[in-house]
Motif scaffolding. Structure first.
Motif, short mmCIF file in Angstrom:
data_model
loop_
_atom_site.label_atom_id
_atom_site.label_comp_id
_atom_site.label_asym_id
_atom_site.label_seq_id
_atom_site.Cartn_x
_atom_site.Cartn_y
_atom_site.Cartn_z
N ASN A 160 -6.77 -9.49 7.29
CA ASN A 160 -6.65 -8.41 6.63
C ASN A 160 -5.28 -7.92 6.10
OD1 ASN A 160 -9.53 -7.84 6.05
ND2 ASN A 160 -9.48 -6.98 8.29
N PRO A 161 -4.62 -8.47 5.08
CA PRO A 161 -3.28 -8.19 4.87
C PRO A 161 -3.09 -6.88 4.32
CG PRO A 161 -3.98 -9.67 3.28
CD PRO A 161 -4.94 -9.48 4.32
N HIS A 162 -4.11 -6.37 3.93
CA HIS A 162 -3.91 -4.73 3.46
C HIS A 162 -3.15 -3.85 4.40
CE1 HIS A 162 -5.22 -0.99 1.57
NE2 HIS A 162 -5.50 -0.42 2.50
N SER A 163 -3.53 -3.94 5.75
CA SER A 163 -2.93 -3.06 6.56
C SER A 163 -1.33 -3.26 6.60
CB SER A 163 -3.93 -2.92 8.03
OG SER A 163 -3.45 -4.52 8.57
N PHE A 164 -0.93 -4.50 6.68
CA PHE A 164 0.41 -4.86 6.93
C PHE A 164 1.20 -4.35 5.52
CE2 PHE A 164 3.68 -8.32 5.55
CZ PHE A 164 4.40 -7.89 6.46
N PHE A 165 0.63 -4.67 4.42
CA PHE A 165 1.43 -4.15 3.24
C PHE A 165 1.36 -2.42 3.47
CE2 PHE A 165 -0.48 -8.32 1.24
CZ PHE A 165 0.83 -9.00 1.51
N SER A 166 0.34 -2.14 3.68
CA SER A 166 0.34 -0.75 4.06
C SER A 166 1.15 -0.02 4.88
CB SER A 166 -1.08 -0.23 4.47
OG SER A 166 -1.25 1.45 4.43
N ALA A 167 1.60 -0.84 5.65
CA ALA A 167 2.32 -0.49 6.98
C ALA A 167 3.87 -0.47 6.21
CB ALA A 167 2.49 -1.26 7.98
#
Length: 357
Positions: A257-264
């Motif tokens: 789930n790369p979404h959380s990484f980009f969100s960070a």
């Protein structure tokens, strides 16, 4: 309808088949026809009900550090998803890491390097745990991604679930595999001793009551990720997040789930306009590295920023990336109820009366 959702709908006829197989398997374990085997050291299992990233490895690392402080001499056992090898493999002993990320799997390699503890992989977790105990003398076992692997008895069964999955408005994702992301129905949370809801880098949200009822008689803890600093893959030097504020970086992620990484990264005020997303457990080759190089120069990026999980594999291409600054974001899993959680786990282990040395 999105193409992915259309594919999910097309897979619906296969859901009852998968549901029947998992139901029969669980029934056979529940009634004792299939038996779980015990090992000689306390065992804590970390797992989830879903495919994809929920935060299992950060929780395993949290537990490993806790056990080290408590003198429990932990070792980690995993299947070693995505590795190039098969069967039992000793990944690390008390002297250090013995294998490459490709041989062992990226997640357990990351854990062994970061925590400095013995680790092993094997499809048969009882065999892997028994051999790890015998070869390294560890005092406790942490199982990474073993909620569905019921062949080994565990003294503490932890279930970690991503908050994003629980509040997802798309009902297709909360159905059983292969249409949805569920490995097992929510009611199977009853096997857990505690449920950890991981909000990662987002704010805490209200979970629908229809889902929370499955956790009603469980200890519930709330986890999140704390970004610490950036690490230069080549030199190991640390940099404060503020050093990257406003910079235009090429953001590379090969996680579930790369979404959380980009969100960070966005919360750290890093420009994430330029992204490269690879599949989870991506086995990088020179071909992918060349794609990263091309994207780096074509976007006029200041640096490449990636995850620690990707970094352990990209570090093997230092020569190909010698003219590019590449960093990973170091994070730490925290809990709102941290002291309570730590005491809960240690009390459970103490109650087993098993040897830890």
């Amino acid at each position: 309808m999105k193409s992915l959702d259309l594919l999910r709908v097309l897979m619906l006829p296969l859901v009852p088949v998968y549901a029947l197989v998992t139901w029969v398997r669980n029934i056979l374990f529940d009634n004792g026809t299939l038996k779980s085997e015990e090992v000689s050291r306390p065992v804590v299992s970390v797992g989830n009900l879903t495919v994809g990233g929920s935060g299992k490895t950060p929780l395993v690392i949290f537990l490993a550090e806790l056990f080290k402080k408590a003198g429990l001499e932990p070792g980690v056992v995993s299947r070693g998803y995505g590795r190039s090898t098969k069967g039992y493999l000793l990944v690390a002993d008390k002297t250090g890491v013995l294998r490459t990320p490709e041989e062992s799997g990226d997640e357990i390699y990351q854990t062994a390097v970061e925590c400095g503890i013995p680790a092993a992989v094997g499809e048969k977790r009882v065999e892997a745990a028994t051999k790890l105990i015998g070869e390294t003398g560890v005092g406790s076992i942490i199982l990474d991604d073993a909620y569905q692997h019921r062949w080994i008895k565990r003294d503490v069964n932890l279930l970690i679930i991503a908050q994003r999955f629980l509040v997802d408005e798309n009902p297709l994702r909360r159905t059983l595999f292969p249409t949805g992301n569920l490995r097992e129905p929510f009611r199977r949370a009853r096997r857990a001793d505690a449920v950890i809801i991981n909000r990662k880098f987002t704010e805490k949200k209200v979970i629908p009551e229809g889902l929370m009822r499955h956790f009603r008689d469980k200890r519930i803890f709330n986890a999140f990720y704390e970004p610490l600093y950036f690490v230069d893959i080549k030199t190991g030097k640390h940099y404060e997040p503020g050093d990257f504020t406003g910079q235009k970086s090429l953001c590379v992620g090969g996680i579930a789930n790369p979404h959380s990484f980009f969100s960070a990264l966005e919360q750290l005020k890093i420009n994430t306009e330029n992204k490269m997303i690879f599949i989870d457990h991506k086995a990088y080759t020179v071909k992918e590295v060349e794609k990263i190089r091309k994207a780096f120069y074509s976007t006029n990026a200041f640096s490449v920023v990636t995850t620690q999980k990707d970094a352990v594999k990209l570090a093997g291409f230092s020569r190909e990336l010698d003219d590019i600054d590449i960093y990973y974001l170091k994070i730490r899993l925290r809990l709102d109820e941290e002291e309570e959680f730590e005491q809960f786990i240690l009390n459970k282990i103490k109650a087993t009366n098993k040897k830890t040395s």
